[in-house]
Design an enzyme around this catalytic site. Structure first.
Site, PDB file in Angstrom:
ATOM      1  N   ARG A   1       0.827  -1.224   0.000  1.00 52.09           N
ATOM      2  CA  ARG A   1       0.000   0.000   0.000  1.00 52.09           C
ATOM      3  C   ARG A   1       0.861   1.273   0.000  1.00 52.09           C
ATOM      4  NH1 ARG A   1      -3.170  -3.570  -0.689  1.00 52.09           N
ATOM      5  NH2 ARG A   1      -5.325  -3.656   0.019  1.00 52.09           N
TER       6      ARG A   1
ATOM      7  N   SER B   1     -10.799  -0.445   3.080  1.00 53.55           N
ATOM      8  CA  SER B   1     -10.072  -0.609   4.343  1.00 53.55           C
ATOM      9  C   SER B   1      -9.645   0.761   4.858  1.00 53.55           C
ATOM     10  CB  SER B   1      -8.801  -1.423   4.128  1.00 53.55           C
ATOM     11  OG  SER B   1      -9.097  -2.701   3.658  1.00 53.55           O
TER      12      SER B   1
ATOM     13  N   GLU C   1      -5.120   3.918   5.909  1.00 49.24           N
ATOM     14  CA  GLU C   1      -4.768   3.621   4.521  1.00 49.24           C
ATOM     15  C   GLU C   1      -5.132   4.785   3.607  1.00 49.24           C
ATOM     16  OE1 GLU C   1      -6.868   1.354   1.530  1.00 49.24           O
ATOM     17  OE2 GLU C   1      -5.589  -0.327   2.087  1.00 49.24           O
TER      18      GLU C   1
END
Ligand code: EPU
Length: 349
Positions: free
Chosen positions: A171, A244, A341
């Site tokens: 990520r 998320s 995130e």
């Protein structure tokens, strides 16, 4: 709102961003520039956008939380062209940043190009995909990225970065670490005409079995992923969310072993390097009792503890406050920090 049309871009003042972020929270862009032709970027950055100004490039708005209004200039890239630039057993496909990600995945499957099937139904755009190195069901997009094309504000030039120059990690990427420097304009993907299924992630094989599929085609793997995602993750078109909200914490083998001894039910995902372990943020949050929690219109999805949701009228600051309290409770119970995130705009984490 004032609007003007020039060569390759359209400018609007005080533009509402409510419909441009999948959380659906209220926010304003003092200046919104819709770029229809990326060739206009040098002129835009040369005249309209002061060199030190913070800009926000909006893709599908599916990986950010507006905790305040946007900075001075918001750019939305509108070009949506897809073409095969090299064909063979391995094909190179170039897609403009404004192409909707899931539509691109479907396009590749229709053209018998494989590699992206596990990434079906991820919200957002092609341009956003390399920024946070989107991943799901055992695949990260970096595995299929050949090169990323971007406008580099530091040099005032267009650059083409090969995948290994993009510093991809879980990520994360060069573009995420330096968000004011690069404007991703297009991505080149290396895709295969020979399908090699990636079915290792929990749930995919079960889903294929439930679909009555023995040896799957790539489109059937995509269909299995779509079915799992629809069951587990709320559809942003129905219930505001950004997927998320936290990254899964990555810890050393030693820390993972200690935590596992204290909490035997805790899922552990061993890294390929053998020295680190990914933990499940969803499980940690679930254990702290947050799943399905709701306060006013801000909440945690009933079906997945990692997804914060807006039931309608939640504000960005309310969602951020909830996220901070979730992270504080995980820290108090497990001694682990959680990192968001999505990009948080207008506030620091
Ligand atoms: N779990 C819980 N409680 C929950 C949900 C999950 O305990 O409410 C446990 C599950 O039992 C499982 C583990 O958490 O053992 C992992 O759950 P899941 O397979 O749903 O994956 P995840 O780690 O929570 C990651 C990605 C998702 C991606 C899925 C599937 C991150 C931050 N998230 O979630 O990506 O779709 O894997 O590959 O890495 C996104 O980035 O926005 C996103 C949705």
């Amino acid at each position: 709102m004032t609007a003007g049309i020039r060569n390759g871009y359209r400018i609007a003042g005080n533009a509402p961003l409510d419909a441009r972020n999948t959380f659906g929270v209220r926010a304003i862009a003092p200046t919104l520039v819709e770029v229809t032709d990326t060739a206009a970027l040098p002129e835009l950055f040369g005249s309209l956008v002061p060199s030190a100004a913070s800009t926000l490039v909006l893709g599908g708005g599916s990986n950010l939380l507006f905790a305040g209004d946007a900075p001075g200039v918001v750019l939305a890239l509108q070009a949506r062209c897809i073409r095969i630039i090299e064909d063979g057993a391995r094909a190179i496909v170039r897609a403009d940043a404004g192409v909707v990600w899931h539509e691109f995945v479907l396009w590749t499957l229709e053209h018998d190009l494989t590699g992206l099937e596990n990434l079906a139904l991820i919200p957002g755009t092609v341009g956003a995909a390399p920024i946070q190195n989107i991943g799901a069901y055992g695949v990260e997009v970096r595995e299929c990225i050949h090169a990323v094309e971007a406008f580099d504000r530091a040099s005032g030039r267009f650059v083409r970065l090969a995948a290994d120059a993009c510093a991809f990690a879980y990520r994360d990427s060069l573009f995420k670490r330096d968000p004011d420097r690069y404007v991703v304009t297009a991505v080149e993907f290396a895709l295969s005409r020979r399908f090699e299924p990636r079915l290792g992630y929990a749930g995919i094989e079960d889903e294929l079995r439930a679909m009555g599929v023995g040896t799957p085609r790539a489109s059937q793997v995509a269909e299995a992923v779509i079915r799992i995602r629809r069951r587990k993750l709320p559809d942003p078109a129905v219930l505001g969310n950004a997927g998320s909200f936290f990254k899964n914490p990555v810890v050393s083998e030693r820390v993972a072993a200690e935590l596992h001894a204290a909490h035997p039910g805790m899922p552990l995902f061993r890294g390929a390097d053998g020295s680190s372990c990914k933990l499940s943020a969803a499980w940690l949050i679930d254990q702290c009792g947050w799943k399905g929690h709701r306060e006013g219109d801000a909440g945690v999805a009933p079906a997945h503890a990692l997804v914060l949701v807006n039931y309608g009228g939640a504000t960005g600051p309310q969602l951020l406050d909830l996220a901070r309290r979730i992270a504080a409770s995980v820290r108090a119970r497990f001694g682990l920090g959680l990192e968001p995130e999505p990009r948080i705009v207008g506030a620091a984490w």
